[in-house]
Design a protein around this motif. Sequence first.
Motif, mmCIF file in Angstrom:
data_model
loop_
_atom_site.group_PDB
_atom_site.id
_atom_site.type_symbol
_atom_site.label_atom_id
_atom_site.label_comp_id
_atom_site.label_asym_id
_atom_site.label_seq_id
_atom_site.Cartn_x
_atom_site.Cartn_y
_atom_site.Cartn_z
ATOM 1 N N LEU B 80 0.827 -1.199 0.000
ATOM 2 C CA LEU B 80 0.000 0.000 0.000
ATOM 3 C C LEU B 80 0.869 1.259 0.000
ATOM 4 C CD1 LEU B 80 -2.964 0.994 0.150
ATOM 5 C CD2 LEU B 80 -2.655 1.227 2.610
ATOM 6 N N LEU B 81 1.938 1.251 0.818
ATOM 7 C CA LEU B 81 2.847 2.400 0.845
ATOM 8 C C LEU B 81 3.478 2.615 -0.527
ATOM 9 C CD1 LEU B 81 4.473 4.610 2.315
ATOM 10 C CD2 LEU B 81 6.185 2.864 2.850
ATOM 11 N N MET B 82 3.917 1.500 -1.148
ATOM 12 C CA MET B 82 4.580 1.629 -2.451
ATOM 13 C C MET B 82 3.613 2.116 -3.535
ATOM 14 S SD MET B 82 7.497 1.176 -1.500
ATOM 15 C CE MET B 82 8.149 1.612 -3.116
ATOM 16 N N LYS B 83 2.364 1.605 -3.449
ATOM 17 C CA LYS B 83 1.343 2.102 -4.391
ATOM 18 C C LYS B 83 1.130 3.598 -4.209
ATOM 19 C CE LYS B 83 -1.598 -2.027 -4.717
ATOM 20 N NZ LYS B 83 -2.978 -2.508 -4.492
ATOM 21 N N SER B 84 1.121 4.044 -2.947
ATOM 22 C CA SER B 84 0.909 5.466 -2.679
ATOM 23 C C SER B 84 2.055 6.299 -3.244
ATOM 24 C CB SER B 84 0.797 5.710 -1.168
ATOM 25 O OG SER B 84 -0.192 4.870 -0.624
ATOM 26 N N ILE B 85 3.296 5.792 -3.106
ATOM 27 C CA ILE B 85 4.446 6.519 -3.663
ATOM 28 C C ILE B 85 4.346 6.562 -5.189
ATOM 29 C CG2 ILE B 85 6.963 6.421 -3.950
ATOM 30 C CD1 ILE B 85 7.113 5.321 -1.084
ATOM 31 N N HIS B 86 4.001 5.392 -5.780
ATOM 32 C CA HIS B 86 3.829 5.303 -7.242
ATOM 33 C C HIS B 86 2.772 6.305 -7.724
ATOM 34 C CE1 HIS B 86 3.660 3.237 -11.175
ATOM 35 N NE2 HIS B 86 2.340 3.139 -11.053
ATOM 36 N N LEU B 143 -5.443 1.493 -5.965
ATOM 37 C CA LEU B 143 -5.070 2.118 -4.686
ATOM 38 C C LEU B 143 -6.210 2.024 -3.675
ATOM 39 C CD1 LEU B 143 -2.628 3.486 -3.403
ATOM 40 C CD2 LEU B 143 -3.677 5.683 -3.939
ATOM 41 N N LEU B 144 -7.403 2.441 -4.061
ATOM 42 C CA LEU B 144 -8.549 2.300 -3.151
ATOM 43 C C LEU B 144 -8.852 0.813 -2.972
ATOM 44 C CD1 LEU B 144 -10.940 5.184 -4.257
ATOM 45 C CD2 LEU B 144 -9.182 5.170 -2.474
ATOM 46 N N PRO B 145 -9.340 0.426 -1.787
ATOM 47 C CA PRO B 145 -9.437 -1.013 -1.487
ATOM 48 C C PRO B 145 -10.673 -1.712 -2.029
ATOM 49 C CG PRO B 145 -10.068 0.278 0.426
ATOM 50 C CD PRO B 145 -9.726 1.263 -0.646
ATOM 51 N N TRP B 146 -11.511 -1.029 -2.802
ATOM 52 C CA TRP B 146 -12.827 -1.591 -3.126
ATOM 53 C C TRP B 146 -12.893 -2.518 -4.337
ATOM 54 C CZ3 TRP B 146 -13.947 4.170 -2.703
ATOM 55 C CH2 TRP B 146 -13.991 4.550 -1.348
ATOM 56 N N ALA B 147 -11.971 -2.375 -5.261
ATOM 57 C CA ALA B 147 -12.096 -3.176 -6.486
ATOM 58 C C ALA B 147 -11.899 -4.656 -6.171
ATOM 59 C CB ALA B 147 -11.057 -2.718 -7.506
ATOM 60 N N PRO B 148 -12.741 -5.527 -6.754
ATOM 61 C CA PRO B 148 -12.579 -6.957 -6.509
ATOM 62 C C PRO B 148 -11.256 -7.464 -7.102
ATOM 63 C CG PRO B 148 -14.245 -6.564 -8.196
ATOM 64 C CD PRO B 148 -13.873 -5.225 -7.646
ATOM 65 N N PRO B 149 -10.611 -8.421 -6.411
ATOM 66 C CA PRO B 149 -9.329 -8.955 -6.867
ATOM 67 C C PRO B 149 -9.364 -9.449 -8.303
ATOM 68 C CG PRO B 149 -9.879 -9.810 -4.694
ATOM 69 C CD PRO B 149 -11.067 -9.030 -5.154
ATOM 70 N N SER B 150 -10.501 -10.031 -8.711
ATOM 71 C CA SER B 150 -10.562 -10.567 -10.076
ATOM 72 C C SER B 150 -10.458 -9.439 -11.105
ATOM 73 C CB SER B 150 -11.864 -11.340 -10.273
ATOM 74 O OG SER B 150 -12.964 -10.488 -9.988
ATOM 75 N N LEU B 151 -11.086 -8.292 -10.776
ATOM 76 C CA LEU B 151 -11.000 -7.143 -11.690
ATOM 77 C C LEU B 151 -9.560 -6.638 -11.758
ATOM 78 C CD1 LEU B 151 -12.655 -5.088 -13.413
ATOM 79 C CD2 LEU B 151 -12.670 -3.610 -11.400
ATOM 80 N N ASN B 274 -5.993 -10.968 -2.726
ATOM 81 C CA ASN B 274 -5.964 -9.807 -3.563
ATOM 82 C C ASN B 274 -4.609 -9.589 -4.224
ATOM 83 O OD1 ASN B 274 -6.209 -7.178 -4.306
ATOM 84 N ND2 ASN B 274 -7.710 -6.802 -2.676
ATOM 85 N N LEU B 275 -3.581 -9.538 -3.384
ATOM 86 C CA LEU B 275 -2.226 -9.291 -3.869
ATOM 87 C C LEU B 275 -1.747 -10.435 -4.732
ATOM 88 C CD1 LEU B 275 -0.681 -7.778 -0.678
ATOM 89 C CD2 LEU B 275 -0.653 -6.730 -2.939
ATOM 90 N N ALA B 276 -2.122 -11.670 -4.327
ATOM 91 C CA ALA B 276 -1.663 -12.817 -5.097
ATOM 92 C C ALA B 276 -2.214 -12.727 -6.516
ATOM 93 C CB ALA B 276 -2.105 -14.110 -4.434
ATOM 94 N N LEU B 277 -3.492 -12.390 -6.631
ATOM 95 C CA LEU B 277 -4.092 -12.233 -7.951
ATOM 96 C C LEU B 277 -3.441 -11.084 -8.700
ATOM 97 C CD1 LEU B 277 -7.832 -12.816 -7.203
ATOM 98 C CD2 LEU B 277 -6.591 -13.799 -9.118
ATOM 99 N N ASP B 278 -3.319 -9.995 -7.940
ATOM 100 C CA ASP B 278 -2.674 -8.789 -8.412
ATOM 101 C C ASP B 278 -1.304 -9.109 -9.028
ATOM 102 O OD1 ASP B 278 -3.168 -5.768 -6.837
ATOM 103 O OD2 ASP B 278 -1.403 -6.101 -8.086
ATOM 104 N N GLU B 279 -0.498 -9.824 -8.232
ATOM 105 C CA GLU B 279 0.844 -10.201 -8.680
ATOM 106 C C GLU B 279 0.759 -11.110 -9.888
ATOM 107 O OE1 GLU B 279 4.016 -9.734 -7.464
ATOM 108 O OE2 GLU B 279 3.472 -8.344 -5.897
ATOM 109 N N ALA B 280 -0.218 -12.042 -9.833
ATOM 110 C CA ALA B 280 -0.368 -12.966 -10.961
ATOM 111 C C ALA B 280 -0.604 -12.166 -12.221
ATOM 112 C CB ALA B 280 -1.528 -13.916 -10.704
ATOM 113 N N GLY B 281 -1.454 -11.142 -12.084
ATOM 114 C CA GLY B 281 -1.731 -10.285 -13.228
ATOM 115 C C GLY B 281 -0.465 -9.627 -13.733
#
Lengths: 286, 286
Positions: B80-86, B143-151, B274-281
């Motif tokens: 989350l911190l890194m996303k905020s910096i990005h 960045l916001l926490p609401w989007a579903p991991p699949s999206l 979430n992150l695992a999917l995120d990373e997979a993406g």
Amino acid sequence: MAMEGFRGFLGLLVSALLVGFLSVIFTLIWILHYREGLGWDGGALEFNWHPVLVVTGFIFIQGIAIIVYRLPWTWKCSKLLMKSIHAGLNTVAAILVIISLVAVFDYHNARNIPNMYSLHSWVGLIAVILYFLQLVLGFFIFLLPWAPPSLRAVLMPIHVYSGLLIFGTAIVAALMGITEKLFFALTNPAYSSFPPEGVFTNTLGLLILLFGALIFWIVTRPQWKRPKETNSTLLRPNGGTTEGVESPMADNPDNNMDKSDSELNSEGAARKRNLALDEAGQRSTM
Amino acid sequence: MAMEGFRGFLGLLVSALLVGFLSVIFTLIWILHYREGLGWDGGALEFNWHPVLVVTGFIFIQGIAIIVYRLPWTWKCSKLLMKSIHAGLNTVAAILVIISLVAVFDYHNARNIPNMYSLHSWVGLIAVILYFLQLVLGFFIFLLPWAPPSLRAVLMPIHVYSGLLIFGTAIVAALMGITEKLFFALTNPAYSSFPPEGVFTNTLGLLILLFGALIFWIVTRPQWKRPKETNSTLLRPNGGTTEGVESPMADNPDNNMDKSDSELNSEGAARKRNLALDEAGQRSTM
């Protein structure tokens, strides 16, 4: 062979071919309709070969050469054949690029216009030099059979990266070239008064950029990569459809072979190790 | 955390920072030494903010924002911190880009020079519009926490691809801008007579291109990617260095927890999926 997301691939491939083809057509319309046409007279007609050959060779053909391994219809073809097609397309492009440079230097010299002063010429020449280096190194390291697999594995990510970098740089140079030419040529009416040639050729610039974007998308999707060669296609000199019969022994190539088969197999095995490393190198890049 | 080929990464990172920094310095020297300097007067001094802010924001800061996840020193920081910096770096860049556009439109309008007629302006504006779309979509989806991991998993490869495409397009636009400006400004002596300003600013163009090449290399090496989050960093609200003690139970977060821990954990678990999917993406892209 099945490809994941084949319909998406097909849609993007058709779009890329269409946009690339349109870029060439737009360049021809620009030169033949808005400019003076083509010739080899040391004048403007000779210069005009420069954009035509650059867009045809350095943009369109180079772009197709980059994605040629990803066409699923070619996955049953040997890697050597595909490498030859990749190298052949890039060689054709390189020849067109050289002619395009001769045209512009010849034109400048005939008119006593200095060469190599603009950023377009610097970036363009760097792209051409890197392209030739890439072609020669690629030929000796990846097409000829002598380079050790370990060297190929180390150099493949660099080959893939520099290929895409050169393609991108060619696009940068092309768009700077269009910018230069329009500011030179459009004086009455001025480029700033939105004459049809300005709007038309700006559109050509966007088409070239879109073509690049489509090629980059196609070539960076991991699911559309040519699959690794498997044992079945490489290590069964007596198996497969020509024999019509699958014996259990066919899975072990050390059975049922004479001297020539043995050579074939050790060649096949070396080639397989080779390809596996090769693929590993490629896969680690994208 | 250990990084494969750390010394190579360090060398390339230092080179990228150096070349990026040099690009900004060269732009400032160009504007302050060769051009008329900076001001906000509706004249040339105001226009001059355009290249300064574009190279600083749209090239240098955007390039750094792209590779910020790859700095191994940040791998112990939360995603989350890194996303905020990005997102923060890209927001700063976006603000600089907007001011740079105000400067050039203001200058044109004050002098009755038409806007948006050149290929540079078309490509540049497209890059800016896509950059803002990317920023807003990235903010709401990643960045916001609401989007579903699949999206997120579906959109991450597109986010990565369009980020690099926009960065590349910004470089194309910058080099076309330099080309335009030099042909406008260098009349006596002409650009074609190799005046110091021409050679100097061509070099700036090459530096920008080299900066882009370095960022592209760094961001496409799979071995330099931020590692996936592991259970140990995400699912141990009571473990880690702050407690100073590692209990065997810490591996199973369903033990020793009260109501608030339970919430934390289910949040943690959701975030981990979430992150695992995120990373997979992400991993599927490069």
